[in-house]
Design a protein around this motif. Sequence first.
Motif, PDB file in Angstrom:
ATOM      1  N   UNK A 170     -31.888  31.262  22.430  1.00 26.92           N
ATOM      2  CA  UNK A 170     -32.514  31.112  23.761  1.00 26.92           C
ATOM      3  C   UNK A 170     -32.677  32.459  24.448  1.00 26.92           C
ATOM      4  N   UNK A 171     -31.963  33.504  23.991  1.00 30.23           N
ATOM      5  CA  UNK A 171     -32.083  34.834  24.579  1.00 30.23           C
ATOM      6  C   UNK A 171     -33.200  35.659  23.955  1.00 30.23           C
ATOM      7  N   UNK A 172     -33.789  35.176  22.887  1.00 27.68           N
ATOM      8  CA  UNK A 172     -34.873  35.900  22.248  1.00 27.68           C
ATOM      9  C   UNK A 172     -36.188  35.610  22.982  1.00 27.68           C
ATOM     10  N   UNK A 173     -37.229  36.361  22.652  1.00 24.44           N
ATOM     11  CA  UNK A 173     -38.529  36.184  23.297  1.00 24.44           C
ATOM     12  C   UNK A 173     -38.946  34.714  23.282  1.00 24.44           C
ATOM     13  N   UNK A 174     -39.334  34.160  24.430  1.00 25.37           N
ATOM     14  CA  UNK A 174     -39.735  34.811  25.689  1.00 25.37           C
ATOM     15  C   UNK A 174     -38.592  35.082  26.645  1.00 25.37           C
ATOM     16  N   UNK A 175     -37.361  34.781  26.275  1.00 24.59           N
ATOM     17  CA  UNK A 175     -36.221  35.114  27.115  1.00 24.59           C
ATOM     18  C   UNK A 175     -35.663  33.948  27.893  1.00 24.59           C
ATOM     19  N   UNK A 176     -34.469  34.188  28.440  1.00 24.42           N
ATOM     20  CA  UNK A 176     -33.708  33.124  29.071  1.00 24.42           C
ATOM     21  C   UNK A 176     -34.385  32.455  30.242  1.00 24.42           C
ATOM     22  N   UNK A 177     -35.103  33.203  31.075  1.00 26.90           N
ATOM     23  CA  UNK A 177     -35.715  32.602  32.269  1.00 26.90           C
ATOM     24  C   UNK A 177     -36.782  31.584  31.890  1.00 26.90           C
ATOM     25  N   UNK A 178     -37.657  31.951  30.974  1.00 27.90           N
ATOM     26  CA  UNK A 178     -38.693  31.020  30.521  1.00 27.90           C
ATOM     27  C   UNK A 178     -38.069  29.847  29.796  1.00 27.90           C
ATOM     28  N   UNK A 179     -37.080  30.122  28.964  1.00 25.01           N
ATOM     29  CA  UNK A 179     -36.403  29.065  28.218  1.00 25.01           C
ATOM     30  C   UNK A 179     -35.758  28.073  29.177  1.00 25.01           C
ATOM     31  N   UNK A 180     -35.109  28.598  30.197  1.00 24.46           N
ATOM     32  CA  UNK A 180     -34.433  27.729  31.163  1.00 24.46           C
ATOM     33  C   UNK A 180     -35.436  26.842  31.904  1.00 24.46           C
ATOM     34  N   UNK A 181     -36.582  27.391  32.233  1.00 22.99           N
ATOM     35  CA  UNK A 181     -37.587  26.624  32.984  1.00 22.99           C
ATOM     36  C   UNK A 181     -38.211  25.520  32.131  1.00 22.99           C
ATOM     37  N   UNK A 182     -38.467  25.813  30.860  1.00 20.93           N
ATOM     38  CA  UNK A 182     -39.201  24.876  30.018  1.00 20.93           C
ATOM     39  C   UNK A 182     -38.316  23.884  29.277  1.00 20.93           C
ATOM     40  N   UNK A 183     -37.076  24.265  29.021  1.00 19.82           N
ATOM     41  CA  UNK A 183     -36.230  23.468  28.131  1.00 19.82           C
ATOM     42  C   UNK A 183     -34.863  23.222  28.766  1.00 19.82           C
ATOM     43  N   UNK A 184     -34.797  22.334  29.755  1.00 17.84           N
ATOM     44  CA  UNK A 184     -33.538  22.138  30.486  1.00 17.84           C
ATOM     45  C   UNK A 184     -32.402  21.584  29.632  1.00 17.84           C
TER      46      UNK A 184
END
Length: 209
Positions: A170-184
């Motif tokens: 989850x820390x790889x591209x696109x990164x944690x912020x995008x991951x957190x928003x899209x994949x709760x």
Amino acid sequence: MGKYVLIGSRGCGSAIIELAMLQAGAEYELEEIPYLEPGPDRDRLLELNPLGQVPTLIMPSGEILTESAAIILHLADTFPDAELAPSVADKQRPAFLRWLIFIVSEIYPTWNYSDDPARWQLPEANHKRYRKALEDHRLDLWRQVEDVADTPYFLGSDPSALDLYIAVMRNWTPGGDTFRRLFPKLTDIADNIAGQDLFGNVLRRNSGE
């Protein structure tokens, strides 16, 4: 049983195996190298693994094991109480195998393909569009994982190595912020792993925090 030697690089998939080693209680030594930089470390890595990739594992017997899924399944067999994989008789076993292979065969390679477009002899003018197409494809793949994920672990109340993959990747591209928003749901799983004292130091070191 003797000591494993894990050859890895910071911020790479070797962090998944390091977490699995901790979960299994396996005795291991980490050799952290800049695996893409020419020099003696890479030369040695290429002798052990002709692909020059990490993780590469030297087993206590001296045999070499590569490919993260193969290493995970080996550790699950060797340390059956470590909760790295459901047992053969467990009803969760098919789902575990399906999504383990999905992550390593479909999602994981998207970074190999996108990191250096010149490797694929693409004209430089096409690099940005190529990377964007791969990133969009990667998000579509993660959405499939999100759709079937349970919490607090991917398999619900049962931890497995799938959670370790999610926590690292989850820390790889696109990164944690995008991951957190899209994949709760996947974020909840990753946060659950990151909040465990056993794993915190490894995750912080590999995420650059």
